[in-house]
Design a protein around this motif. Structure first.
Motif, PDB file in Angstrom:
ATOM      1  N   PRO A  27      15.482  12.101 -25.339  1.00  0.00           N
ATOM      2  CA  PRO A  27      14.500  11.727 -24.304  1.00  0.00           C
ATOM      3  C   PRO A  27      14.798  10.378 -23.659  1.00  0.00           C
ATOM      4  O   PRO A  27      14.640  10.217 -22.448  1.00  0.00           O
ATOM      5  CB  PRO A  27      13.178  11.698 -25.072  1.00  0.00           C
ATOM      6  N   ALA A  28      15.267   9.422 -24.426  1.00  0.00           N
ATOM      7  CA  ALA A  28      15.588   8.105 -23.873  1.00  0.00           C
ATOM      8  C   ALA A  28      16.752   8.205 -22.891  1.00  0.00           C
ATOM      9  O   ALA A  28      16.746   7.553 -21.840  1.00  0.00           O
ATOM     10  CB  ALA A  28      15.913   7.119 -24.989  1.00  0.00           C
ATOM     11  N   VAL A  30      17.569  10.857 -21.083  1.00  0.00           N
ATOM     12  CA  VAL A  30      17.070  11.530 -19.875  1.00  0.00           C
ATOM     13  C   VAL A  30      16.236  10.563 -19.047  1.00  0.00           C
ATOM     14  O   VAL A  30      16.397  10.464 -17.827  1.00  0.00           O
ATOM     15  CB  VAL A  30      16.264  12.793 -20.254  1.00  0.00           C
ATOM     16  N   ARG A  31      15.345   9.833 -19.687  1.00  0.00           N
ATOM     17  CA  ARG A  31      14.525   8.853 -18.960  1.00  0.00           C
ATOM     18  C   ARG A  31      15.389   7.786 -18.292  1.00  0.00           C
ATOM     19  O   ARG A  31      15.096   7.327 -17.200  1.00  0.00           O
ATOM     20  CB  ARG A  31      13.504   8.215 -19.898  1.00  0.00           C
ATOM     21  N   GLY A  32      16.473   7.407 -18.933  1.00  0.00           N
ATOM     22  CA  GLY A  32      17.387   6.429 -18.353  1.00  0.00           C
ATOM     23  C   GLY A  32      18.030   6.935 -17.073  1.00  0.00           C
ATOM     24  O   GLY A  32      18.112   6.214 -16.079  1.00  0.00           O
ATOM     25  N   LEU A  34      16.819   9.295 -15.097  1.00  0.00           N
ATOM     26  CA  LEU A  34      15.769   9.398 -14.077  1.00  0.00           C
ATOM     27  C   LEU A  34      15.388   8.024 -13.534  1.00  0.00           C
ATOM     28  O   LEU A  34      15.136   7.879 -12.332  1.00  0.00           O
ATOM     29  CB  LEU A  34      14.561  10.131 -14.648  1.00  0.00           C
ATOM     30  N   ALA A  35      15.390   7.009 -14.382  1.00  0.00           N
ATOM     31  CA  ALA A  35      15.097   5.648 -13.917  1.00  0.00           C
ATOM     32  C   ALA A  35      16.176   5.175 -12.948  1.00  0.00           C
ATOM     33  O   ALA A  35      15.870   4.546 -11.923  1.00  0.00           O
ATOM     34  CB  ALA A  35      14.992   4.695 -15.106  1.00  0.00           C
ATOM     35  N   SER A  40       9.950   7.923 -11.151  1.00  0.00           N
ATOM     36  CA  SER A  40       9.017   7.346 -12.120  1.00  0.00           C
ATOM     37  C   SER A  40       8.468   8.419 -13.052  1.00  0.00           C
ATOM     38  O   SER A  40       8.437   9.604 -12.722  1.00  0.00           O
ATOM     39  CB  SER A  40       7.862   6.656 -11.391  1.00  0.00           C
ATOM     40  N   GLU A  41       8.015   7.977 -14.208  1.00  0.00           N
ATOM     41  CA  GLU A  41       7.526   8.906 -15.225  1.00  0.00           C
ATOM     42  C   GLU A  41       6.288   9.674 -14.772  1.00  0.00           C
ATOM     43  O   GLU A  41       6.015  10.754 -15.287  1.00  0.00           O
ATOM     44  CB  GLU A  41       7.272   8.184 -16.548  1.00  0.00           C
ATOM     45  N   ASP A  42       5.545   9.158 -13.814  1.00  0.00           N
ATOM     46  CA  ASP A  42       4.378   9.898 -13.336  1.00  0.00           C
ATOM     47  C   ASP A  42       4.787  11.144 -12.553  1.00  0.00           C
ATOM     48  O   ASP A  42       3.961  12.017 -12.283  1.00  0.00           O
ATOM     49  CB  ASP A  42       3.435   9.013 -12.515  1.00  0.00           C
ATOM     50  N   PHE A  44       7.142  13.171 -13.797  1.00  0.00           N
ATOM     51  CA  PHE A  44       7.674  14.097 -14.801  1.00  0.00           C
ATOM     52  C   PHE A  44       6.707  15.253 -15.031  1.00  0.00           C
ATOM     53  O   PHE A  44       5.493  15.086 -14.956  1.00  0.00           O
ATOM     54  CB  PHE A  44       7.862  13.405 -16.150  1.00  0.00           C
ATOM     55  N   THR A  46       6.598  19.069 -17.588  1.00  0.00           N
ATOM     56  CA  THR A  46       7.271  20.027 -18.469  1.00  0.00           C
ATOM     57  C   THR A  46       6.920  21.453 -18.056  1.00  0.00           C
ATOM     58  O   THR A  46       7.326  22.400 -18.719  1.00  0.00           O
ATOM     59  CB  THR A  46       6.862  19.802 -19.942  1.00  0.00           C
TER      60      THR A  46
END
Length: 59
Positions: A27-28, A30-32, A34-35, A40-42, A44, A46
């Motif tokens: 997950p880290a 993938v978040r990297g 996307l960043a 932004s995470e808002d 995201f 599933t």
């Protein structure tokens, strides 16, 4: 990256491959990515495309 005619917006799927012992790193990673794309995470979700289309058709 995909657009679904019945849904608003453009969607991107990001996946990673990690060793089973390192599952917490996935997950880290993938978040990297996307960043780096300034997503932004808002933004995201599933939710699967098929479920979103079914919900759209039911509305």
């Amino acid at each position: 990256m995909v657009t679904v005619p019945e849904l608003e917006g453009t969607f991107i799927e990001v996946e990673t491959l990690v060793e089973e012992a390192d599952l917490s790193e996935g997950p880290a990673a993938v978040r990297g990515v996307l960043a780096e794309l300034n997503i932004s995470e808002d933004a995201f979700t599933t939710e699967q495309y098929t479920d979103a289309v079914i919900a759209h058709r039911s509305a």
